[in-house]
Scaffold this motif. Structure first.
Motif, mmCIF file in Angstrom:
data_model
loop_
_atom_site.group_PDB
_atom_site.id
_atom_site.type_symbol
_atom_site.label_atom_id
_atom_site.label_comp_id
_atom_site.label_asym_id
_atom_site.label_seq_id
_atom_site.Cartn_x
_atom_site.Cartn_y
_atom_site.Cartn_z
ATOM 1 N N LYS A 21 0.837 -1.207 0.000
ATOM 2 C CA LYS A 21 0.000 0.000 0.000
ATOM 3 C C LYS A 21 0.867 1.249 0.000
ATOM 4 C CE LYS A 21 -3.927 -2.028 2.447
ATOM 5 N NZ LYS A 21 -4.612 -2.134 3.734
ATOM 6 N N ILE A 77 -4.688 -6.084 -3.637
ATOM 7 C CA ILE A 77 -4.616 -5.770 -2.203
ATOM 8 C C ILE A 77 -6.016 -5.764 -1.590
ATOM 9 C CG2 ILE A 77 -4.075 -3.940 -0.532
ATOM 10 C CD1 ILE A 77 -1.583 -3.304 -2.263
ATOM 11 N N GLU A 82 -1.928 -7.048 1.458
ATOM 12 C CA GLU A 82 -0.573 -6.901 0.940
ATOM 13 C C GLU A 82 0.129 -8.257 0.950
ATOM 14 O OE1 GLU A 82 1.260 -2.766 2.080
ATOM 15 O OE2 GLU A 82 0.299 -3.625 3.852
ATOM 16 N N GLN A 85 2.416 -10.975 -4.875
ATOM 17 C CA GLN A 85 1.411 -10.844 -5.933
ATOM 18 C C GLN A 85 1.748 -11.731 -7.112
ATOM 19 O OE1 GLN A 85 1.621 -8.723 -9.066
ATOM 20 N NE2 GLN A 85 -0.561 -8.566 -9.473
#
Length: 141
Positions: A21, A77, A82, A85
């Motif tokens: 983030k 997200i 978080e 990915q």
């Protein structure tokens, strides 16, 4: 198709993409706490993302911060929080890799390479084809 008949070669893990983030806060952990060195930032407009590479040996950690609330990293997200990915594999020939995978019926997100951070040519394989992992193929000149 036998392994020897492959039209491309996976060379190594190129990087691990980590959705964050707050890039500055995430970077501090890797630099201040772990003593690693961040190698600059780049915005990839087409993917609505700001990236920062943090090298470690032959591979890197790639921090990904969305530049837009509707970007893929922001959506990731929102759905997962978080964290990791994607995993990127460096290949010797991305066009050959995509042709080979398509021939094998592997579900792809990208059927042709696109521009990635650091000038790499990249393409993603769909998580449904990989057991749930978003896999990126990356070729760097």
């Amino acid at each position: 198709m036998s392994v020897n008949a492959r039209k491309f070669k996976v060379l190594r893990v190129d990087h691990i993409g980590v959705a964050v983030k707050d890039m500055e806060q995430a970077k501090k952990f890797y630099t201040d706490v772990l003593g690693m060195t961040a190698m600059g930032e780049e915005v990839i407009e087409q993917q609505k993302v700001k990236v920062c590479f943090i090298p470690s040996g032959d591979s890197e950690v790639e921090l990904l911060e969305s530049t837009s609330p509707d970007g893929p990293v922001a959506k990731f997200i929102e759905k997962n929080g978080e964290g990791i990915q994607h995993v990127a594999l460096r290949v010797d020939n991305i066009e050959a890799a995509l042709a080979d995978l398509k021939e094998q019926g592997v579900r792809l997100i990208d059927e042709s390479p696109r521009y990635g951070a650091g000038g790499a040519s990249i393409a993603f394989i769909h998580p449904k084809a990989t057991g749930g992992i978003l896999l990126e193929l990356s070729e760097r000149k």
